[in-house]
Design an enzyme around this catalytic site. Sequence first.
Site, PDB file in Angstrom:
ATOM      1  N   ARG A 189       0.853  -1.183   0.000  1.00 30.47           N
ATOM      2  CA  ARG A 189       0.000   0.000   0.000  1.00 30.47           C
ATOM      3  C   ARG A 189       0.890   1.234   0.000  1.00 30.47           C
ATOM      4  O   ARG A 189       1.967   1.239   0.611  1.00 30.47           O
ATOM      5  CB  ARG A 189      -0.917   0.030   1.236  1.00 30.47           C
ATOM      6  CG  ARG A 189      -2.065  -0.956   1.193  1.00 30.47           C
ATOM      7  CD  ARG A 189      -3.104  -0.576   0.140  1.00 30.47           C
ATOM      8  NE  ARG A 189      -4.281  -1.452   0.163  1.00 30.47           N
ATOM      9  CZ  ARG A 189      -4.398  -2.552  -0.555  1.00 30.47           C
ATOM     10  NH1 ARG A 189      -3.381  -2.944  -1.337  1.00 30.47           N
ATOM     11  NH2 ARG A 189      -5.508  -3.274  -0.508  1.00 30.47           N
ATOM     12  N   GLU A 218      -3.928   7.535  -5.487  1.00 24.42           N
ATOM     13  CA  GLU A 218      -3.842   6.804  -6.760  1.00 24.42           C
ATOM     14  C   GLU A 218      -4.950   7.271  -7.691  1.00 24.42           C
ATOM     15  O   GLU A 218      -6.127   7.146  -7.323  1.00 24.42           O
ATOM     16  CB  GLU A 218      -3.961   5.288  -6.522  1.00 24.42           C
ATOM     17  CG  GLU A 218      -2.794   4.713  -5.773  1.00 24.42           C
ATOM     18  CD  GLU A 218      -2.937   3.232  -5.436  1.00 24.42           C
ATOM     19  OE1 GLU A 218      -1.938   2.634  -4.998  1.00 24.42           O
ATOM     20  OE2 GLU A 218      -4.052   2.679  -5.601  1.00 24.42           O
ATOM     21  N   HIS A 237      -1.241   0.106  -9.707  1.00 26.07           N
ATOM     22  CA  HIS A 237      -1.805  -0.825  -8.718  1.00 26.07           C
ATOM     23  C   HIS A 237      -2.411  -2.050  -9.426  1.00 26.07           C
ATOM     24  O   HIS A 237      -3.601  -2.331  -9.314  1.00 26.07           O
ATOM     25  CB  HIS A 237      -2.874  -0.124  -7.867  1.00 26.07           C
ATOM     26  CG  HIS A 237      -3.114  -0.806  -6.544  1.00 26.07           C
ATOM     27  ND1 HIS A 237      -3.521  -0.145  -5.416  1.00 26.07           N
ATOM     28  CD2 HIS A 237      -3.018  -2.119  -6.173  1.00 26.07           C
ATOM     29  CE1 HIS A 237      -3.666  -0.989  -4.413  1.00 26.07           C
ATOM     30  NE2 HIS A 237      -3.353  -2.200  -4.849  1.00 26.07           N
ATOM     31  N   ILE A 238      -1.550  -2.778 -10.127  1.00 21.04           N
ATOM     32  CA  ILE A 238      -2.004  -3.892 -10.958  1.00 21.04           C
ATOM     33  C   ILE A 238      -1.439  -5.232 -10.491  1.00 21.04           C
ATOM     34  O   ILE A 238      -1.320  -6.175 -11.269  1.00 21.04           O
ATOM     35  CB  ILE A 238      -1.658  -3.655 -12.443  1.00 21.04           C
ATOM     36  CG1 ILE A 238      -0.168  -3.331 -12.616  1.00 21.04           C
ATOM     37  CG2 ILE A 238      -2.518  -2.542 -13.021  1.00 21.04           C
ATOM     38  CD1 ILE A 238       0.285  -3.245 -14.068  1.00 21.04           C
ATOM     39  N   GLY A 239      -1.100  -5.320  -9.198  1.00 18.64           N
ATOM     40  CA  GLY A 239      -0.514  -6.560  -8.690  1.00 18.64           C
ATOM     41  C   GLY A 239      -1.358  -7.789  -8.960  1.00 18.64           C
ATOM     42  O   GLY A 239      -0.836  -8.865  -9.268  1.00 18.64           O
ATOM     43  N   SER A 240      -2.673  -7.654  -8.848  1.00 22.91           N
ATOM     44  CA  SER A 240      -3.560  -8.809  -9.052  1.00 22.91           C
ATOM     45  C   SER A 240      -4.268  -8.760 -10.399  1.00 22.91           C
ATOM     46  O   SER A 240      -5.198  -9.536 -10.636  1.00 22.91           O
ATOM     47  CB  SER A 240      -4.619  -8.857  -7.942  1.00 22.91           C
ATOM     48  OG  SER A 240      -5.489  -7.739  -8.029  1.00 22.91           O
TER      49      SER A 240
END
Length: 271
Positions: A189, A218, A237-240
């Site tokens: 985060r 963001e 924020h594209i980790g998943s």
Amino acid sequence: MWYHKPAINEELLQSLPNLKVVASSGVGIDHLDLKLLSRYGVKVSNTPFIVSTDTADMGMALLLASSRRLVEGHEMAVSPDTEYFPADWLGVEVSGATLGIVGMGTIGYKVAERAKAFEMKILYHNRNQRKKEEESAVGAVYCKKIDDLLQQSDFVLLAVNLTPQTHKLIGKRELELMKPTATLINISRGLIVDQDALVEALQNKVIKAAALDVTYPEPLPRDHPLLKMKNVIITPHIGSATKKTRWVMMEEMAESIQAGLAGLPVPREVL
């Protein structure tokens, strides 16, 4: 809830007297007031396990992209002004380098598994030490004090939950403990890092680089100094964010909602 929307506050809860369950995508629950929800008798679920593999992949992708300066290299390769590739344009080695993982939960451990394949030396800091056999499996060494990890690591990767204890865990003091050749990678985060202190550390070459999948806010304001630095990589924020994972996340959220409405135990309930 998707991307923390809608905001769950007292006004919303009062307007929804029959609300039974809130299904939140992803693993983080820092956007939810669990005590408030419990007071209204509302159960909460999230999707903590399905995101782990993709987020760990993202951590390694950022590490590799930053170390080998892939974004800068791409810009050079496609620029209409490029006439030749300079021979002294160099990145840094990953194999044999030391990776310090702050937060050795499911995601952190999966990062360690990947880093082992890259022949990296692995240190980790966690509230609790992992079992000896788990450490041995990835060759990880426990650092009880985060300071020891920061001082020794070539790459510091953050994979902790956002809590009052981890809010701005990495600030000016922690950045100054890191090597001037070190890279900070954040896949947790944005508020885990004091962003103003990070800007200052990068500008003054206290650390070498940063690779961030998360920021605050963001997206960042378009005039934010982090967006102008060549030694910074920022992703949205594209980790998943893979098709399979997002599909399964939706299935798990629907499963939790159906259970909550039927008065059954809620899978993956956050207590």
